[in-house]
Scaffold this motif. Structure first.
Motif, mmCIF file in Angstrom:
data_model
loop_
_atom_site.group_PDB
_atom_site.id
_atom_site.type_symbol
_atom_site.label_atom_id
_atom_site.label_comp_id
_atom_site.label_asym_id
_atom_site.label_seq_id
_atom_site.Cartn_x
_atom_site.Cartn_y
_atom_site.Cartn_z
ATOM 1 N N ARG A 1 0.815 -1.079 -0.049
ATOM 2 C CA ARG A 1 -0.084 -0.058 0.093
ATOM 3 C C ARG A 1 0.708 1.188 0.155
ATOM 4 O O ARG A 1 0.643 2.183 -0.536
ATOM 5 N N LEU A 2 1.904 1.249 0.708
ATOM 6 C CA LEU A 2 2.955 2.433 0.928
ATOM 7 C C LEU A 2 3.497 2.460 -0.644
ATOM 8 O O LEU A 2 3.514 3.688 -1.091
ATOM 9 N N GLU A 3 3.727 1.908 -1.387
ATOM 10 C CA GLU A 3 4.581 1.916 -2.592
ATOM 11 C C GLU A 3 3.640 2.239 -3.494
ATOM 12 O O GLU A 3 4.019 3.053 -4.604
ATOM 13 N N LEU A 4 2.241 1.718 -3.642
ATOM 14 C CA LEU A 4 1.239 1.917 -4.509
ATOM 15 C C LEU A 4 0.923 3.493 -4.242
ATOM 16 O O LEU A 4 0.385 4.041 -5.295
ATOM 17 N N GLN A 5 0.734 3.864 -3.047
ATOM 18 C CA GLN A 5 0.664 5.506 -2.553
ATOM 19 C C GLN A 5 1.655 6.305 -3.390
ATOM 20 O O GLN A 5 1.494 7.393 -3.802
ATOM 21 N N ALA A 6 2.898 5.798 -3.257
ATOM 22 C CA ALA A 6 4.086 6.643 -3.840
ATOM 23 C C ALA A 6 3.751 6.860 -5.514
ATOM 24 O O ALA A 6 4.102 7.878 -5.924
ATOM 25 N N ASP A 7 3.370 5.670 -5.997
ATOM 26 C CA ASP A 7 2.899 5.735 -7.502
ATOM 27 C C ASP A 7 1.935 6.680 -7.918
ATOM 28 O O ASP A 7 1.946 7.358 -8.695
ATOM 29 N N CYS A 8 0.880 6.621 -7.093
ATOM 30 C CA CYS A 8 -0.298 7.646 -7.152
ATOM 31 C C CYS A 8 0.148 9.065 -7.007
ATOM 32 O O CYS A 8 -0.215 9.971 -7.616
ATOM 33 N N TYR A 9 1.333 9.301 -5.840
ATOM 34 C CA TYR A 9 1.571 10.667 -5.695
ATOM 35 C C TYR A 9 2.413 11.024 -7.011
ATOM 36 O O TYR A 9 2.446 12.329 -7.311
ATOM 37 N N ALA A 10 3.277 10.078 -7.853
ATOM 38 C CA ALA A 10 3.810 10.353 -8.731
ATOM 39 C C ALA A 10 2.869 10.723 -9.942
ATOM 40 O O ALA A 10 3.338 11.821 -10.652
ATOM 41 N N GLY A 11 1.677 10.187 -10.065
ATOM 42 C CA GLY A 11 0.923 10.667 -10.958
ATOM 43 C C GLY A 11 0.215 11.987 -10.716
ATOM 44 O O GLY A 11 -0.157 12.764 -11.611
ATOM 45 N N MET A 12 -0.022 12.076 -9.639
ATOM 46 C CA MET A 12 -0.543 13.518 -9.012
ATOM 47 C C MET A 12 0.616 14.543 -9.652
ATOM 48 O O MET A 12 0.043 15.682 -10.230
#
Length: 310
Positions: free
Chosen positions: A219-230
């Motif tokens: 979940r931590l890593e996927l959230q970091a990917d999501c933040y990169a998308g932001m």
């Protein structure tokens, strides 16, 4: 991907840390090289172990030290070394269009500007900037020594990002089969900066389980990917340092996310796909959460810890 040629990128927090720290490089043979201790299996195990242990440090982080002064006596932001020859000539977006080092500095500035506004507005949290450190061979950090083969990583005690830029060609493309491209490194830097935002928000303190398809680590890593998308969404709106970011650049970012999915890494290392060993998420998950951040652009949408499905 093109930068606004008139943009002032002199404030990008990037510095070169040199190399050979603490006893020299800890290189791991690349596939096709020597047999003992090498190959992609050992490499990936070490990548995942080091990155996870570095990112599992609790939330909050350390306060950023104050900056110094430049030769003219003006305030010099922390993380910028006026005597760093590698980045000394990186002044404008025009420089970034011609030099990959200057492009890195421009990306660092873009990330800092985005999160300086977004984190207080959406997360009600004070923003503290992170520095990006490039190195060769090996480097000493607050998280211990790391070699170039570890790959880019964020160190919470330092509140800094580290990378050997040869990683992208040698490992991401050469070993993991990523297609490469201009936007690959910016996507990775966006992901690592996402870990910095998690550190500031205290999200890292929520991590309890470190393996498995539904684990906190994933979940931590996927959230970091999501933040990169932001950040990518903001950078591509045409009103900033990036003047031209097209669908091809987004495709490159998605391909990079795909290349570093746990299932893809397990397959490349000759193993069967075992979700119970996942620490970063599958290729599909990593691409999907990057897309969530890119399309919705909010911290709330990127709350992977509240998601019932990853």
């Amino acid at each position: 991907m093109r930068f606004n040629p008139k943009a002032d990128i002199s404030g990008g927090r990037v510095r070169d840390a040199g190399g050979g720290g603490g006893g020299g490089p800890m290189r791991i043979p690349l596939p096709g090289g020597t047999r003992a201790g090498g190959g992609i299996g050992g490499l990936i195990i070490i990548i995942l172990f080091v990155v996870l242990t570095q990112c599992m440090g609790g939330g909050g982080g350390l306060p950023s030290p104050g900056g110094g002064t430049n030769q003219q006596g003006q305030a010099q932001p922390d993380g910028i070394d006026p005597n760093d020859d590698r980045y000394a000539n990186c002044k404008t977006g025009a420089d970034a269009n011609e030099d990959p080092d200057c492009a890195r500095k421009a990306v660092a500035l873009s990330l800092e500007q985005f999160w300086a506004t977004t984190l207080p507005e959406q997360g009600n949290t004070e923003f503290v900037p992170a520095s990006i450190n490039t190195f060769a061979g090996a480097v000493d950090t607050g998280c211990g020594q790391a070699s170039s083969q570890v790959g880019p990583f964020y160190c919470p005690p330092d509140q800094q990002i580290y990378l050997d830029t040869t990683f992208f060609e040698d490992v991401l493309e050469g070993q993991l089969g990523g297609q490469g491209g201009d936007f690959v490194e910016p996507y990775v830097l966006g992901h690592e900066y996402g870990h910095h935002i998690q550190n500031l928000l205290g999200t890292m303190g929520q991590v309890r389980s470190q393996q498995g398809p539904e684990s906190d680590a994933v979940r931590l890593e996927l959230q970091a990917d999501c933040y990169a998308g932001m950040w990518t969404r903001d950078a591509s709106d045409g009103d900033g340092i990036l003047a031209d970011l097209d669908e091809g650049d987004i495709t490159e970012a998605l391909d990079s996310a795909k290349a570093v999915g746990d299932d893809r890494i397990q397959q490349k290392s000759g193993q069967g796909v075992d979700p119970e060993g996942w620490t970063h998420g599958s290729s599909e998950q990593r691409m999907r959460w990057f897309t969530v951040g890119y399309e919705q652009g909010t911290l709330e949408a990127c709350d992977t810890f509240a998601a019932s499905e990853l």
